[in-house]
Scaffold this motif. Structure first.
Motif, short mmCIF file in Angstrom:
data_model
loop_
_atom_site.label_atom_id
_atom_site.label_comp_id
_atom_site.label_asym_id
_atom_site.label_seq_id
_atom_site.Cartn_x
_atom_site.Cartn_y
_atom_site.Cartn_z
N ARG A 115 0.46 -1.25 -0.51
CA ARG A 115 -0.59 -0.53 0.20
C ARG A 115 1.01 1.05 0.32
NH1 ARG A 115 -3.73 -3.13 3.61
NH2 ARG A 115 -2.49 -1.91 5.24
N THR A 116 2.22 0.97 0.87
CA THR A 116 2.55 3.14 0.42
C THR A 116 3.48 2.85 -0.64
OG1 THR A 116 3.38 1.68 3.52
CG2 THR A 116 4.52 3.33 1.84
N ALA A 117 4.21 1.24 -1.37
CA ALA A 117 4.43 1.85 -2.64
C ALA A 117 3.29 2.45 -3.53
CB ALA A 117 4.93 0.83 -2.97
N LEU A 118 1.71 2.00 -3.78
CA LEU A 118 1.48 2.53 -4.64
C LEU A 118 1.00 3.68 -3.96
CD1 LEU A 118 -0.99 -0.65 -5.13
CD2 LEU A 118 0.62 -0.49 -6.57
N ARG A 119 1.06 4.32 -3.09
CA ARG A 119 1.32 5.23 -2.73
C ARG A 119 2.49 6.80 -3.18
NH1 ARG A 119 -1.91 3.37 2.17
NH2 ARG A 119 0.52 4.00 3.45
#
Length: 386
Positions: free
Chosen positions: A194-198
């Motif tokens: 989730r962090t990477a996708l943001r």
């Protein structure tokens, strides 16, 4: 394990992907259908592999590759057997959908996840290189081998032989040699994803490999045809296009050697830019034999670089605990580009001409290079995740 993966990747790509083109002429006659319809079956397989990539990545992060890759190789062998019995285009498309699932379970993406999870950073680059160098010869081995089998036994019996050979090689090697998951136990992989996708850097990587993969797919499908349009004999065109596979190995060796001195992102960006230059050179100098060879050589040097750069960049930035899940998320749009780009390019070639296709390829390579330069700058500015 590296030797086993090198062998299974060579067999997997040779049987599940490259050999398809050799079956098109005899299938076209027996199934009474056109080349475009049969090529669409391969496009479907590529799309399906991209669609299931996120789920495959999630499984690999949690359980490792042994069970998944063993099951995938068995599924691939069964799909080849089913392919040998198809009597209609609809049945072929169904079989190719299954081949797409099997491909996602056993080809590079799964193998790289196993390597990234097991090897530390110091040995990871050499392990990736070893597998891709050997597997880079898959087309050189299996295209003539498949042609010989079809000539001797017919296309249906040739598929039975390939299915049996693949099962005997890949199933036991995956079951016995692929190691289990070795990763931290207490890791929130979903939060890492989730962090990477943001983050902007992740989408810069998506942009880089999506555009360049589309360019590679276009050249891989249309290069022989364009060389013939430029006035070269078919045998010469096929021989020159065959250089791409050999040069991809050279490019991977060069890239791995340079990683000790320069960042992977910048090395890869330089290779992508070189490919863009080659695509522009082909319409200008490609009517001569020397010009065609020079353009193909320049393009071929970067042909396999993205394959080893992608896992290195993802693992360096985000670690290994959620690598397969992140790679699956990245693989979905990239695989769609791989499937769709040749179809779009064929339409451009038909209505506008091949020079416009080469301009589009050059633009895609340039966008990929610029995305990697921007990614490297974000890393230098302190963009690594906390």
């Amino acid at each position: 394990m590296i030797g086993a993966l090198a062998i299974t990747q060579t067999a997997g790509y040779g049987v599940l992907y490259y050999a398809f083109s050799v079956f098109i002429p005899p299938m076209s006659r027996d199934l009474h259908t056109g080349v475009a319809q049969l090529t669409g079956a391969l496009t479907l397989a590529v799309l399906v592999s991209g669609l299931v990539a996120p789920a495959v990545g999630h499984w690999l992060d949690r359980h490792g590759g042994r069970a998944l890759m063993t099951a995938g190789s068995a599924l691939g062998a069964l799909a080849l057997l089913a392919w040998s019995q198809v009597r209609s285009v609809a049945q072929l498309y169904l079989v190719c959908g299954v081949l797409g699932v099997a491909s996602a379970m056993v080809l590079y993406e799964a193998a790289f996840a196993v390597i990234v999870a097991w090897f530390d950073a110091a040995r990871r680059a050499r392990a990736l290189l070893a597998v891709t160098v050997v597997a880079g010869f898959a087309s050189s081995i299996f295209l003539p081998l498949t042609g010989l089998l079809i000539e001797l036994y017919g296309w249906r019996s040739a598929l039975v032989v390939l299915a049996a050979g693949y099962a005997l090689v890949a199933v036991p090697l995956h079951a016995l040699a692929v190691r289990g998951r070795r990763a931290p136990v207490h890791v929130d992989r979903r939060e890492i994803v989730r962090t990477a996708l943001r983050e902007r850097p992740f989408w810069l990587l998506v942009s880089a490999f999506l555009t360049q993969t589309g360019a590679l797919a276009v050249m891989g499908v249309l290069l022989v045809t364009y060389l013939i349009v430029l006035g070269h004999p078919p045998v010469f065109a096929a021989g020159v296009a065959g250089l791409l596979g050999v040069l991809s190995v050279t490019g991977r060796l060069v890239t791995t050697g340079l990683q000790a001195r320069w960042p992977v992102a910048l090395i890869t960006a330089a290779m992508f830019a070189l490919q863009g230059l080659a695509a522009l050179l082909l319409p200008l100098a490609g009517r001569s034999a020397a010009g065609a060879v020079a353009a193909v050589v320049l393009f071929g040097l970067g042909f396999g670089v993205g394959t080893i750069a992608r896992p290195a960049l993802l693992a360096d930035r985000y670690g290994t605990a959620a690598y397969a899940s992140l790679n699956g998320a990245l693989a979905l749009p990239v695989t769609v580009a791989k499937a769709v780009a040749p179809l779009l390019a064929a339409g451009i070639a038909q209505f506008v001409g091949y020079p416009a296709v080469m301009a589009a390829v050059a633009t895609a390579c340039a966008l990929g290079a610029l995305s990697l330069v921007a990614y490297d700058r974000s890393e230098r500015a302190g963009g690594a995740p906390a």
